[in-house]
Design a protein around this motif. Structure first.
Motif, PDB file in Angstrom:
ATOM      1  N   UNK A  94       0.942  -1.275  -0.049  1.00  0.00           N
ATOM      2  CA  UNK A  94       0.072   0.002  -0.074  1.00  0.00           C
ATOM      3  C   UNK A  94       0.848   1.308   0.008  1.00  0.00           C
ATOM      4  N   UNK A  95       0.642   2.182  -0.792  1.00  0.00           N
ATOM      5  CA  UNK A  95       1.252   3.436  -0.868  1.00  0.00           C
ATOM      6  C   UNK A  95       0.276   4.830  -0.502  1.00  0.00           C
ATOM      7  N   UNK A  96       0.776   5.621  -0.009  1.00  0.00           N
ATOM      8  CA  UNK A  96       0.145   7.004   0.089  1.00  0.00           C
ATOM      9  C   UNK A  96       0.542   7.992  -1.079  1.00  0.00           C
ATOM     10  N   UNK A  97      -0.455   8.450  -1.787  1.00  0.00           N
ATOM     11  CA  UNK A  97      -0.123   9.302  -2.925  1.00  0.00           C
ATOM     12  C   UNK A  97      -0.733  10.655  -2.754  1.00  0.00           C
ATOM     13  N   UNK A  98      -0.284  11.626  -3.232  1.00  0.00           N
ATOM     14  CA  UNK A  98      -0.942  12.847  -3.189  1.00  0.00           C
ATOM     15  C   UNK A  98      -1.471  13.420  -4.367  1.00  0.00           C
ATOM     16  N   UNK A  99      -2.748  14.022  -4.409  1.00  0.00           N
ATOM     17  CA  UNK A  99      -3.344  14.298  -5.539  1.00  0.00           C
ATOM     18  C   UNK A  99      -3.835  15.660  -5.234  1.00  0.00           C
ATOM     19  N   UNK A 100      -4.609  16.349  -6.222  1.00  0.00           N
ATOM     20  CA  UNK A 100      -5.290  17.781  -5.750  1.00  0.00           C
ATOM     21  C   UNK A 100      -6.596  17.404  -6.054  1.00  0.00           C
ATOM     22  N   UNK A 101      -7.695  18.205  -5.297  1.00  0.00           N
ATOM     23  CA  UNK A 101      -9.127  18.147  -5.519  1.00  0.00           C
ATOM     24  C   UNK A 101      -9.264  19.125  -6.938  1.00  0.00           C
ATOM     25  N   UNK A 102     -10.408  18.766  -7.326  1.00  0.00           N
ATOM     26  CA  UNK A 102     -10.833  19.932  -8.453  1.00  0.00           C
ATOM     27  C   UNK A 102     -10.691  21.158  -7.997  1.00  0.00           C
ATOM     28  N   UNK A 103     -10.403  22.119  -8.870  1.00  0.00           N
ATOM     29  CA  UNK A 103     -10.525  23.661  -8.409  1.00  0.00           C
ATOM     30  C   UNK A 103     -12.059  23.836  -7.600  1.00  0.00           C
ATOM     31  N   UNK A 155     -14.114  27.175  -6.558  1.00  0.00           N
ATOM     32  CA  UNK A 155     -14.272  28.545  -6.575  1.00  0.00           C
ATOM     33  C   UNK A 155     -14.997  28.990  -7.726  1.00  0.00           C
ATOM     34  N   UNK A 156     -15.507  30.224  -7.565  1.00  0.00           N
ATOM     35  CA  UNK A 156     -16.546  30.740  -8.326  1.00  0.00           C
ATOM     36  C   UNK A 156     -15.940  30.633  -9.993  1.00  0.00           C
ATOM     37  N   UNK A 157     -14.792  31.375 -10.018  1.00  0.00           N
ATOM     38  CA  UNK A 157     -14.297  31.334 -11.763  1.00  0.00           C
ATOM     39  C   UNK A 157     -12.691  31.001 -11.582  1.00  0.00           C
ATOM     40  N   UNK A 158     -12.281  30.886 -12.704  1.00  0.00           N
ATOM     41  CA  UNK A 158     -11.036  30.404 -12.911  1.00  0.00           C
ATOM     42  C   UNK A 158      -9.832  31.217 -12.501  1.00  0.00           C
ATOM     43  N   UNK A 159     -10.223  32.538 -12.309  1.00  0.00           N
ATOM     44  CA  UNK A 159      -9.143  33.464 -11.964  1.00  0.00           C
ATOM     45  C   UNK A 159      -8.965  33.635 -10.177  1.00  0.00           C
ATOM     46  N   UNK A 160      -9.840  32.829  -9.678  1.00  0.00           N
ATOM     47  CA  UNK A 160      -9.967  32.624  -8.161  1.00  0.00           C
ATOM     48  C   UNK A 160     -10.264  31.515  -7.532  1.00  0.00           C
ATOM     49  N   UNK A 161      -9.392  30.567  -7.730  1.00  0.00           N
ATOM     50  CA  UNK A 161      -9.934  29.361  -7.193  1.00  0.00           C
ATOM     51  C   UNK A 161      -9.013  28.512  -6.331  1.00  0.00           C
ATOM     52  N   UNK A 162      -9.093  27.657  -5.661  1.00  0.00           N
ATOM     53  CA  UNK A 162      -8.303  26.963  -4.624  1.00  0.00           C
ATOM     54  C   UNK A 162      -8.235  25.490  -5.023  1.00  0.00           C
ATOM     55  N   UNK A 163      -6.996  25.208  -4.908  1.00  0.00           N
ATOM     56  CA  UNK A 163      -6.651  23.593  -5.410  1.00  0.00           C
ATOM     57  C   UNK A 163      -6.226  23.091  -3.972  1.00  0.00           C
ATOM     58  N   UNK A 164      -6.857  22.088  -3.340  1.00  0.00           N
ATOM     59  CA  UNK A 164      -6.437  21.542  -2.233  1.00  0.00           C
ATOM     60  C   UNK A 164      -5.752  20.194  -2.191  1.00  0.00           C
ATOM     61  N   UNK A 165      -4.734  20.111  -1.487  1.00  0.00           N
ATOM     62  CA  UNK A 165      -3.969  18.483  -1.761  1.00  0.00           C
ATOM     63  C   UNK A 165      -4.852  17.623  -1.042  1.00  0.00           C
ATOM     64  N   UNK A 166      -4.821  16.249  -1.686  1.00  0.00           N
ATOM     65  CA  UNK A 166      -5.710  15.383  -1.250  1.00  0.00           C
ATOM     66  C   UNK A 166      -4.751  14.002  -0.959  1.00  0.00           C
ATOM     67  N   UNK A 167      -4.631  13.534  -0.097  1.00  0.00           N
ATOM     68  CA  UNK A 167      -3.974  11.976   0.205  1.00  0.00           C
ATOM     69  C   UNK A 167      -4.796  10.741   0.046  1.00  0.00           C
TER      70      UNK A 167
END
Ligand code: 2BA
Length: 108
Positions: free
Chosen positions: A66-75, A77-89
């Motif tokens: 088993x391994x832990x891998x980091x990915x990111x959530x989908x953006x 936020x309301x529009x593409x110039x102001x979004x947050x991408x969160x890390x997800x393990x």
């Protein structure tokens, strides 16, 4: 006859293939891509008799970690110039295994 389809981490494939070959199991290695992480993994096709299934599963269990891998959530936020991408393990593997009945097997 049974077909074992095992999706494993690329890093475990060399060792598992070595062990399978040593025990004289026949195996096909496919380069595959996980639908969630969209990163490479390895799919092995292993055709065996019903009696050999447990032996193959034992090798897979002993080898694939088993391994832990980091990915990111989908953006988020309301529009593409102001979004947050969160890390997800996520925990990947050791192995995802499907065992299916083979209706007919032929080799020429
Ligand atoms: P991926 O699809 O890239 O998934 C990698 C890991 O991400 C999964 O590990 C799981 O922990 C997580 N994950 C997958 N889908 C998710 C979702 N919708 N939401 C949240 N987390 C998710 P594993 O379950 O160990 O799967 C490893 C690889 O085995 C997968 O790579 C995929 O290529 C294959 N796989 C797993 N289950 C499958 C199934 N039911 N059918 C076909 N392929 C499968």
């Amino acid at each position: 006859m049974k077909l074992i389809t095992a999706i494993i981490h690329d890093e475990d494939s060399k060792e598992l293939l070595k062990k399978l070959n040593e025990k004289e199991y026949r195996v096909t290695k496919l380069a595959s891509t996980g639908g969630f992480l969209r990163s490479g993994n390895t799919t092995l096709l292993i055709g065996v008799s019903k009696e050999q299934v447990d032996g193959v599963l034992e090798l897979i269990r002993d080898t694939c970690k088993k391994r832990k891998q980091l990915t990111t959530t989908a953006p988020v936020g309301a529009n593409t110039s102001n979004f947050v991408v969160l890390p997800l393990e996520v925990t990947v593997g050791g192995a995802t295994v499907f065992i299916t009945d083979v209706e007919r097997f032929e080799k020429y």
